[in-house]
Scaffold this motif. Structure first.
Motif, PDB file in Angstrom:
ATOM      1  N   LEU A  69      -4.007   0.422   1.596  1.00 48.71           N
ATOM      2  CA  LEU A  69      -3.888   0.667   3.036  1.00 48.71           C
ATOM      3  C   LEU A  69      -5.109   1.349   3.626  1.00 48.71           C
ATOM      4  O   LEU A  69      -5.567   0.987   4.720  1.00 48.71           O
ATOM      5  CB  LEU A  69      -2.683   1.565   3.271  1.00 48.71           C
ATOM      6  N   GLY A 120       3.319   5.164  11.331  1.00 44.65           N
ATOM      7  CA  GLY A 120       3.808   6.230  10.433  1.00 44.65           C
ATOM      8  C   GLY A 120       4.031   5.704   9.034  1.00 44.65           C
ATOM      9  O   GLY A 120       3.675   6.336   8.055  1.00 44.65           O
ATOM     10  N   GLN A 121       4.591   4.509   8.976  1.00 47.24           N
ATOM     11  CA  GLN A 121       4.852   3.904   7.677  1.00 47.24           C
ATOM     12  C   GLN A 121       4.026   2.631   7.616  1.00 47.24           C
ATOM     13  O   GLN A 121       4.536   1.540   7.854  1.00 47.24           O
ATOM     14  CB  GLN A 121       6.319   3.539   7.550  1.00 47.24           C
ATOM     15  N   PRO A 122       2.768   2.752   7.290  1.00 45.61           N
ATOM     16  CA  PRO A 122       1.908   1.571   7.388  1.00 45.61           C
ATOM     17  C   PRO A 122       2.359   0.499   6.407  1.00 45.61           C
ATOM     18  O   PRO A 122       2.748   0.796   5.295  1.00 45.61           O
ATOM     19  CB  PRO A 122       0.524   2.098   7.012  1.00 45.61           C
ATOM     20  N   ASP A 123       2.283  -0.708   6.866  1.00 43.81           N
ATOM     21  CA  ASP A 123       2.650  -1.873   6.080  1.00 43.81           C
ATOM     22  C   ASP A 123       1.386  -2.735   6.029  1.00 43.81           C
ATOM     23  O   ASP A 123       0.885  -3.192   7.055  1.00 43.81           O
ATOM     24  CB  ASP A 123       3.803  -2.573   6.811  1.00 43.81           C
ATOM     25  N   ALA A 124       0.847  -2.923   4.833  1.00 46.48           N
ATOM     26  CA  ALA A 124      -0.454  -3.586   4.696  1.00 46.48           C
ATOM     27  C   ALA A 124      -0.491  -4.939   5.407  1.00 46.48           C
ATOM     28  O   ALA A 124      -1.390  -5.214   6.202  1.00 46.48           O
ATOM     29  CB  ALA A 124      -0.784  -3.758   3.222  1.00 46.48           C
ATOM     30  N   LYS A 181      -0.248   8.350  11.380  1.00 47.20           N
ATOM     31  CA  LYS A 181       0.411   9.639  11.668  1.00 47.20           C
ATOM     32  C   LYS A 181       0.437  10.505  10.414  1.00 47.20           C
ATOM     33  O   LYS A 181       0.561   9.963   9.327  1.00 47.20           O
ATOM     34  CB  LYS A 181       1.846   9.398  12.144  1.00 47.20           C
TER      35      LYS A 181
END
Lengths: 314, 569
Positions: free
Chosen positions: A93, A235-239, A257
């Motif tokens: 990420l 906040g919850q990165p998703d590649a 975040k």
């Protein structure tokens, strides 16, 4: 820089990868139509770039010593008009977010690539370079910073904050409202309404609203509102999601975040400058919009695109 | 503590000693009682003999007995009775009061018996004198003339004789006076008779004090006094015993009261102890429950930790593997495409022999197959990436059919052979969930299903959508399980597999994940016929799975909203 207003007959491509078989393979695809050079490491690529104005730079991410993002960042300094593409088998990420924020890449391509798709992407990149050279783009960061107070707050282009969480929305508005008008929205339709009724220069959005990725919305808005600049908060990165935001959303920045307030302010200032630059040249803005990859039909989400179009033309 | 113990011991000893003393003191001693009655009997016997002695004296006087046989017999009895009375066995001599009285009595009795000799002499003298008087009277009366003077004298003699006889037996106050006047009237007329009369009177006067002294009731009075003293002593002892008895009763009463109080206190203590015990039991029960809950939680957490560790290492491995595979795959696939294109150009240039042409066609097919294989590899790597969701957000809108397909793809190797997979998938709405977790669930259930099938069998996968709910049903025609196994399958670390083959975590994790998604997991199994797992899930999550997702997948935790913006330092 010695930039020429037009391209030579054979556009120049530079490929960087630590696996030479990749380079051989890529060269075999492009050597007939392009002037191809290859580099086995980041350092070698930088050396080549200094003496050779590549139109498109395609780099691997995972390399020893210098990562792809490092190469792209250096390349952007040496040759800002060179269009940058990341071609990688797997990226964490940090690398992906870095490639957006630092490398300002044109596309993110995964290995194994499809030959024809890669050809199309490179062709689009070459076209983007040509346009950039013609437009003679100014850098986002001015040599001397302009005093912000010279322009009144109300005259600044507005910021739209799209976030489903009320507390976060208010926190962002609180930070940003001192410098420019701020509008808020909590859903896609809200956002469309705000964009329709207010003069908006940039959109600061949560990566997903109510579980729905914002990629579709941004992709649709590009053609309808050229010149809008997008900053995505996540906040919850998703590649895969961020790769989509690069390829189909051409977002300006992705911020993770928790976000540092000064970083946010700086980013918003840069985005505002970019918007102003595009607003002065609507043709250039439209050109850039055309460079955004169209969403594949199977990913166009349940007619949201049509809804956007319908809404904004109403 | 030490002193209190000793004080208690002393108190007990004191109480026992006092009780013993009172018991002993309050006992009527049988020896004493018999002694007292013996004493009284002896006293009575002596009294009777003393009285008999007096009566014998009187009788001796009246009957003018001169043998004194009866009197002597009585005296002998009396003497021996007195000796017994004074003997040591009677114990009368030992008493302070009775001793004195006894001594007085004995001296009085002894004196009486000494006086007996005087009495006998006086009696004999009197009787002798009276015999002479009778002879003199007969002589005198015979000598008297039958004249007037003689008759008067006769009358006087006879009267004097009567007076003397009654005087001799029992003198009354007038006897003496009359005798004197009669004597004066005779005035020497019958000198012999008068002499005899005077002698009788003298003998009588000598006898009278002796007899009086002998018949006085002094010894009897003393014996009475002795008896009274013995009775007094018995009464005094009885009174003393009565006092002790009373004291004993009072003491026993007091002890009873003390024991009652102690008993009451004991009872109170026992009640208290009982309540404390029952409280303790409750407390222990409560603690045990808490401990059990904690243990259960710990087990769950351990299971989760193991699972998240597994997922995390799987993710890292997939990340490495993906890069390592994709790089060679990248150029291999690209090269095949390039070669294929090149071959087409060569072929279109023409001028090839038939054999070469044939080989060209074959090469084209082979290259096509190679591309197919490499695309499959690509799909598999994508599947692994999808499955591990290493860099995917924890919760997103997700099509469960896609998850099931991914799981089937990963399980593909196990599903070869006699296992047939039947898909009965309805169109599902994308649900807000943690895809990596649900993928894990599907993989687990499909894996279990394939392991339950020995040889040939069918795994049936069904999805349905009804209003606010989607239902996934995974069934197999495998070995099934018994009721006991079915009751435990969702417990952490329960496994039917051999040691080392399974962690027993699979279904406990499945249960937890489904629970976190607001769903339910039902199991229906028949031994030998197969097992069906049915999972209804709500389309709209009432509670977000992100909290538990954060616990399961590293780096995916969403920071609290207030922390979303960080003030610049």
């Amino acid at each position: 820089m010695n930039a020429q207003p037009s391209l030579p007959d054979r556009p120049r491509l530079l490929f960087v990868d630590d696996e030479s078989r990749i380079l051989v393979s890529l060269k075999s695809i492009f050597r007939n139509d392009y002037d191809v050079r290859i580099a086995n490491s980041g350092a070698e690529a930088i050396d080549i770039l200094r003496g050779w104005p590549a139109d498109v730079l395609v780099s691997d991410q995972r390399m020893p010593e210098m990562t792809g993002v490092d190469v792209l960042r250096s390349a952007a300094e040496i040759r800002p008009t060179t269009t940058r593409i990341l071609l990688t088998g797997y990226s964490d990420l940090e690398a992906i977010i870095g490639s957006v924020n630092d490398g300002e890449i044109f596309r993110f391509v995964s290995k194994p690539w499809r030959r024809n798709e890669l050809r199309d992407t490179v062709a689009a990149a070459v076209k983007a370079t040509a346009r950039a050279l013609t437009a003679n783009d100014e850098p986002d960061t001015p040599a001397v910073p302009e005093p912000v107070s010279s322009v009144s707050v109300a005259d600044q282009p507005g910021v739209l904050i799209l976030d489903a969480d009320a507390a976060e929305r208010e926190a962002l508005r609180h930070v940003l409202s001192a410098d420019r008008p701020v509008h808020v929205a909590s859903s896609f339709l809200d956002a469309l309404e705000q964009i329709r009724t207010h003069q908006i220069g940039m959109v600061i959005t949560e990566s997903s609203i109510g579980g729905e990725p914002v990629t579709t919305l941004i992709n649709g808005l590009h053609s309808l509102r050229p010149g809008l600049v997008y900053i995505v908060l996540t906040g919850q990165p998703d590649a895969q999601h961020i790769i989509d935001l690069i390829n189909f959303g051409r977002v300006y920045r992705v911020l993770r975040k928790p976000i540092n307030v000064s970083v946010l302010r700086g980013t918003v200032n840069l985005a505002a400058r970019r918007h102003q630059s595009l607003a002065r040249r609507p043709e250039r803005a439209r050109e850039l919009t055309e460079e955004v990859a169209p969403m594949p039909p199977e990913r166009q989400n349940r007619g949201l695109f049509a809804k956007i179009r319908e809404f904004l033309h109403a | 503590m030490f002193f209190r113990k000793w004080i208690a011991v002393l108190a007990v000893l004191g109480t026992v000693a006092l009780l013993s003393v009172l018991v002993i003191k309050s006992q009527q001693r049988p020896l004493d009682a018999r002694l007292a009655s013996d004493q009284l009997a002896q006293i009575n016997y002596s009294t009777r003999l003393a009285e008999q002695f007096s009566r014998e004296i009187t009788r001796t006087r009246i009957t003018r007995d001169t043998s004194f046989a009866a009197l002597d017999g009585t005296v002998a009895l009396w003497e021996s009775a007195d000796a017994r009375l004074a003997a040591d066995e009677t114990g009368l001599a030992d008493g302070p009061d009775t001793g004195t009285t006894l001594n007085r009595y004995r001296s009085a009795a002894a004196q009486r018996r000494q006086e007996l000799a005087d009495f006998k002499a006086a009696q004999l003298t009197f009787i002798t004198a009276f015999e002479r008087l009778r002879l003199e009277a007969e002589n005198t009366l015979a000598s008297l003339l039958a004249n007037e003077a003689g008759i008067a004298t006769r009358e006087q003699v006879i009267t004097l004789l009567d007076e003397l006889a009654s005087y001799g037996l029992q003198a009354n106050p007038n006897n003496g006076g009359r005798i004197y006047s009669l004597m004066a009237r005779l005035n020497g007329s019958v000198p012999a008779f008068e002499q005899a009369a005077r002698e009788v009177r003298a003998a009588k006067d000598a006898l009278q004090p002796v007899a009086d002294s002998l018949t006085s009731d002094t010894p009897v009075a003393l014996l009475d006094q002795l008896g009274a003293q013995v009775r007094d002593a018995i009464a005094a002892q009885d009174a003393r015993i009565e006092h002790y008895t009373l004291a004993l009763a009072a003491f026993a009463g007091a002890l009873l009261l003390v024991f009652s109080l102690i008993g009451l206190r004991l009872r109170g203590s026992f009640n208290e102890l009982d309540s404390i015990n029952s409280n303790l039991e409750k407390l222990v029960e409560q603690r045990t429950d808490e401990l059990n809950r904690t243990l259960e939680e710990l087990r769950m957490q351990q299971a989760h930790l193991i699972q998240s560790e597994k997922l995390s290492s799987l993710g890292q491995m997939v990340a490495g593997v993906a890069h390592e595979i994709n790089t060679p795959l990248g150029y291999a696939l690209s090269n095949v495409e390039t070669v294929k294109e090149s071959l087409a150009i060569v072929e279109s240039a023409g001028g090839l022999s038939d054999d070469a042409q044939e080989r060209m066609v074959e090469a084209d097919v082979l290259l096509e197959d190679s591309m197919h294989g490499m695309n499959q590899i690509d799909e598999l790597v994508k599947g692994l990436k999808n499955f591990s969701r290493m860099d995917r957000s924890a919760t997103e809108l997700f099509d469960l059919n896609e998850g099931l397909e991914t799981a089937l793809k990963i399980c593909q190797n196990q599903l070869k052979g006699g296992i047939e997979v039947e898909r009965d998938l309805s169109e599902l709405p994308a649900i807000h969930c943690a895809p990596s977790q649900l993928n894990q669930v599907f993989l687990n259930l499909i894996n279990n299903a394939s392991q339950a099938i020995d040889g040939t069998g069918v795994i049936r996968i069904q999805t349905r959508h009804e209003q606010d709910q989607v239902t996934i049903r995974i069934s197999d025609t495998g070995c099934g399980m018994d009721a006991d196994t079915r009751a435990h399958i969702f417990e952490p670390f329960f496994t039917t597999k051999a040691v080392g083959e399974g962690t027993g975590l699979g279904l406990s994790i499945v249960f937890r994940i489904i629970e976190d998604h607001g769903g339910r997991i039902d199991v229906d199994s028949t031994l030998g016929a197969g097992t069906t797992f049915t999972i209804p899930l709500p389309v709209r999550q009432t509670r977000t799975a992100s909290a538990s997702a954060a616990a399961l997948v590293d780096d995916a935790a969403e920071p609290p909203m207030s922390a979303a913006l960080q003030a610049s330092a």
